[in-house]
Design a protein around this motif. Structure first.
Motif, PDB file in Angstrom:
ATOM      1  N   UNK A 161       0.844  -1.203   0.000  1.00  0.00           N
ATOM      2  CA  UNK A 161       0.000   0.000   0.000  1.00  0.00           C
ATOM      3  C   UNK A 161       0.875   1.248   0.000  1.00  0.00           C
ATOM      4  N   UNK A 162       0.587   2.166  -0.938  1.00  0.00           N
ATOM      5  CA  UNK A 162       1.284   3.450  -0.991  1.00  0.00           C
ATOM      6  C   UNK A 162       0.244   4.561  -1.052  1.00  0.00           C
ATOM      7  N   UNK A 163       0.323   5.474  -0.100  1.00  0.00           N
ATOM      8  CA  UNK A 163      -0.599   6.609  -0.074  1.00  0.00           C
ATOM      9  C   UNK A 163      -0.134   7.674  -1.067  1.00  0.00           C
ATOM     10  N   UNK A 164      -1.105   8.327  -1.727  1.00  0.00           N
ATOM     11  CA  UNK A 164      -0.793   9.349  -2.717  1.00  0.00           C
ATOM     12  C   UNK A 164      -1.381  10.697  -2.373  1.00  0.00           C
ATOM     13  N   UNK A 165      -1.680  11.468  -3.401  1.00  0.00           N
ATOM     14  CA  UNK A 165      -2.191  12.828  -3.222  1.00  0.00           C
ATOM     15  C   UNK A 165      -3.596  12.818  -2.643  1.00  0.00           C
ATOM     16  N   UNK A 166      -3.949  13.926  -2.003  1.00  0.00           N
ATOM     17  CA  UNK A 166      -5.278  14.036  -1.403  1.00  0.00           C
ATOM     18  C   UNK A 166      -5.794  15.465  -1.517  1.00  0.00           C
ATOM     19  N   UNK A 167      -7.076  15.612  -1.297  1.00  0.00           N
ATOM     20  CA  UNK A 167      -7.689  16.938  -1.252  1.00  0.00           C
ATOM     21  C   UNK A 167      -9.001  16.840  -0.504  1.00  0.00           C
ATOM     22  N   UNK A 176     -16.628  18.850   4.676  1.00  0.00           N
ATOM     23  CA  UNK A 176     -15.729  18.404   3.617  1.00  0.00           C
ATOM     24  C   UNK A 176     -15.445  16.910   3.798  1.00  0.00           C
ATOM     25  N   UNK A 177     -15.263  16.239   2.703  1.00  0.00           N
ATOM     26  CA  UNK A 177     -14.810  14.847   2.754  1.00  0.00           C
ATOM     27  C   UNK A 177     -13.385  14.770   2.230  1.00  0.00           C
ATOM     28  N   UNK A 178     -12.658  13.783   2.700  1.00  0.00           N
ATOM     29  CA  UNK A 178     -11.284  13.593   2.259  1.00  0.00           C
ATOM     30  C   UNK A 178     -11.275  12.674   1.040  1.00  0.00           C
ATOM     31  N   UNK A 179     -10.691  13.170  -0.046  1.00  0.00           N
ATOM     32  CA  UNK A 179     -10.516  12.341  -1.252  1.00  0.00           C
ATOM     33  C   UNK A 179      -9.020  12.071  -1.384  1.00  0.00           C
ATOM     34  N   UNK A 180      -8.660  10.789  -1.363  1.00  0.00           N
ATOM     35  CA  UNK A 180      -7.246  10.437  -1.326  1.00  0.00           C
ATOM     36  C   UNK A 180      -6.960   9.275  -2.276  1.00  0.00           C
ATOM     37  N   UNK A 181      -5.830   9.350  -2.958  1.00  0.00           N
ATOM     38  CA  UNK A 181      -5.430   8.312  -3.910  1.00  0.00           C
ATOM     39  C   UNK A 181      -4.444   7.340  -3.250  1.00  0.00           C
TER      40      UNK A 181
END
Length: 216
Positions: A161-167, A176-181
């Motif tokens: 698992x590798x976490x990526x960009x988020x907004x 707001x909800x967290x959107x993360x790749x």
């Protein structure tokens, strides 16, 4: 000296060179005796190929004697009178009988190379199948600390698992909800298991959804 183009055409239908598997003086001898070879496709192909060696013809290895079979009168002049009398019968004799053995050897070498290549290819580790996933993590309300939520989500560690960009994406009413790749190795990471771990962050997370997924 004229070249027996018909005979040469038949010979080159199954071979690349007058003799053997590399250009030699046998090719040079026949090449120099030809003025034009366009009417015979196999000869024309061979002629163009040998012509590409024009700057090094003299340095090619081998003997020119093999080319005599295609040069009109050369073979006959060197043969004894008895051989001349049987010339018609000799047309049916395979003057290049050794080619069968050469072809068999070439096929054996080719088969060995193919087998070696396949073995080498099979021994290489296959690249792991991966996917890129976009997760949406929803907080409880507008008072949820989204920075702390994201830190807690990123703190989850799983092999592959590798976490990526988020907004942060507005959903209304100041929430707001967290959107993360993320990038995952398919054989190591279950998205369902990951969402379960995210759901365990009860202080911040209400739920999570998969917004998008595609193979890399």
């Amino acid at each position: 000296m004229p070249v027996d183009l018909s005979k040469l055409e038949q010979h080159l239908a199954t071979r690349s060179y007058v003799e053997g598997y590399t250009p030699s003086q046998a090719d040079v001898a026949v090449f120099n005796a030809i003025n034009a070879a366009e009417i015979f496709p196999n000869v024309a192909r061979w002629y163009t190929h040998i012509k590409s060696y024009s700057n090094e013809l003299a340095s090619l290895p081998g003997s020119s004697s093999a080319g005599d079979a295609f040069l009109g009168g050369a073979a006959a002049a060197a043969a004894p009178a008895a051989a001349k009398a049987d010339a018609d019968d000799d047309d049916e004799v395979d003057l290049f009988g050794s080619e069968d053995e050469d072809d068999a050897e070439a096929e054996r070498v080719k088969a060995e190379r193919v087998a070696a290549y396949n073995a080498k290819k099979a021994g290489k580790p296959k690249a792991a199948a991966k996917s890129i996933v976009t997760l949406e993590v929803k907080p409880w309300d507008d008072e949820t600390d989204m920075k702390a939520l994201e830190e807690a989500v990123r703190a989850i560690e799983m092999e592959g698992l590798v976490w990526g960009a988020s907004k942060l994406v507005p959903v209304g009413y100041g929430i707001n909800k967290l959107q993360i790749n993320i990038v995952i190795e398919d054989e190591l990471v279950s998205v369902d298991d990951l969402q379960s771990k995210i759901g365990d962050i009860e202080d911040y997370v209400q739920s999570s959804d998969v917004a998008a997924m595609q193979k890399l």
